[in-house]
Design an enzyme around this catalytic site. Structure first.
Site, PDB file in Angstrom:
ATOM      1  N   HIS A  12      64.292  24.301  19.968  1.00  7.39           N
ATOM      2  CA  HIS A  12      64.124  25.107  18.748  1.00  7.39           C
ATOM      3  C   HIS A  12      64.838  24.447  17.556  1.00  7.39           C
ATOM      4  CE1 HIS A  12      67.700  27.585  20.540  1.00  7.39           C
ATOM      5  NE2 HIS A  12      68.189  26.622  19.769  1.00  7.39           N
ATOM      6  N   HIS A  59      72.517  31.602  16.186  1.00  7.13           N
ATOM      7  CA  HIS A  59      73.426  30.559  15.701  1.00  7.13           C
ATOM      8  C   HIS A  59      74.358  31.123  14.627  1.00  7.13           C
ATOM      9  CE1 HIS A  59      69.916  28.533  17.438  1.00  7.13           C
ATOM     10  NE2 HIS A  59      70.721  27.536  17.722  1.00  7.13           N
ATOM     11  N   HIS A 193      71.954  17.384  23.245  1.00 11.82           N
ATOM     12  CA  HIS A 193      72.410  17.107  21.887  1.00 11.82           C
ATOM     13  C   HIS A 193      73.847  17.582  21.701  1.00 11.82           C
ATOM     14  CE1 HIS A 193      70.867  21.228  21.618  1.00 11.82           C
ATOM     15  NE2 HIS A 193      71.338  21.387  20.405  1.00 11.82           N
ATOM     16  N   GLU A 240      72.286  25.010  26.266  1.00 12.29           N
ATOM     17  CA  GLU A 240      71.179  25.897  25.900  1.00 12.29           C
ATOM     18  C   GLU A 240      70.068  25.881  26.949  1.00 12.29           C
ATOM     19  OE1 GLU A 240      71.434  25.678  20.992  1.00 12.29           O
ATOM     20  OE2 GLU A 240      69.881  24.562  22.058  1.00 12.29           O
TER      21      GLU A 240
END
Length: 289
Positions: A12, A59, A193, A240
């Site tokens: 995403h 977030h 990441h 995630e």
């Protein structure tokens, strides 16, 4: 009754939303990313889901250090795109599915999951970018969406085992809902990441591809991966990927992988995307995971 027919996993990445909104998705540097979703757009049009249960992480938009739910389910009528500091994305308002969402909340809590019920919240790129990547630029989203937010930002995050179990519980809940609905479960986030620190920019293609290879059949092993291992192998934000396990847990034991896409780099992250369709046995019965 309602039925889960398919699951979808996807990154995403917020930059993708920006590229779509500025009309730059056809530029040579971005075209390979979006080409991997051309199949998906055609596929979802043929599938025509009534409701998508979209697993994502907030977030620090609706939830911050003042309030950190491990699992939160959106039960409202609608959810506005969030302003993440540079204005809300020019995308449609997300239409919820409150009857199914409240049914899910009740069933999941009775199954032992302490869900946080949220009736008002804005949804950030974790939810709107996957919708844009799959449905494209539309005046309104073609299905209802139930946001299910998972804390993968503040330690401790839920374990992979707990997430896989939540997926199984979602399946049980959906199948007890009396209305005929075509339901899909999307797991978002990842892949490898790291945004900050000495290893910022880390991408582990070997890890990512192995995760995708194992998700269809070897999900139990994936569910045993610790948060420390996620961080070590795939970066601080790589955990995630536990949200993909929620999606997998909601599906049949047997699934067909109908599409896969992987591309690096996108900004400073790896992009992964996969689609599963449920398979029934020779008697036409679902094989429960």
């Amino acid at each position: 009754m309602a039925k889960i027919t398919a699951g979808l996993g996807t990154s995403h990445i917020p930059l993708l939303g920006r590229i779509i909104d500025t009309g730059d998705s056809d530029k040579p540097e971005w075209a390979p990313v979006f080409k991997g979703f051309e199949f998906t757009k055609e596929w979802v049009e043929t599938q025509q889901p009534d409701v998508v249960i979209l697993i994502y992480n907030d977030h620090a938009t609706s939830f911050d250090m003042c309030f950190i739910p491990t699992f939160a389910i959106g039960c409202g009528e609608e959810f506005q795109p969030a302003d993440e500091g540079y204005g809300a994305r020019p995308v449609p308002t997300v239409q919820g599915s409150p009857k199914l969402a409240w049914h899910l909340a009740e069933s999941l809590i009775l199954q032992g999951f302490d869900m946080t019920i949220v009736n008002e919240m804005d949804v950030d790129h974790g939810l709107t970018v996957p919708l844009s990547m799959v449905f494209g630029e539309v005046e309104e989203w073609p299905c209802q969406v139930i946001p299910l937010a998972v804390n993968t930002v503040v330690y401790p995050s839920p374990t992979g085992e707990r997430c896989l179990a939540l997926g199984r519980a979602i399946r049980k809940a959906v199948e007890k809902f009396p209305e005929h609905l075509n339901v899909q479960v999307w797991g978002t986030g990842g892949m490898s990441h790291q945004l900050l620190g000495e290893r910022a920019g880390l991408i582990n293609q070997t890890w990512d591809k192995a995760f995708m290879d194992s998700l269809r059949l070897d999900y139990e092993r994936l569910s045993a991966i610790s948060q420390v291992e996620y961080i070590r192998e795939s970066g601080t934000e790589g955990c995630e990927m536990v949200m993909w396990l929620i999606m997998r847990g909601a599906l049949n034991q047997s699934v067909n992988e109908v599409h896969r896409h992987y591309h690096v780099p996108v900004s400073n992250t790896a992009l992964g995307h996969i689609i599963y369709e449920n398979v029934t046995n020779e008697n036409g019965e679902d094989q429960v995971l």
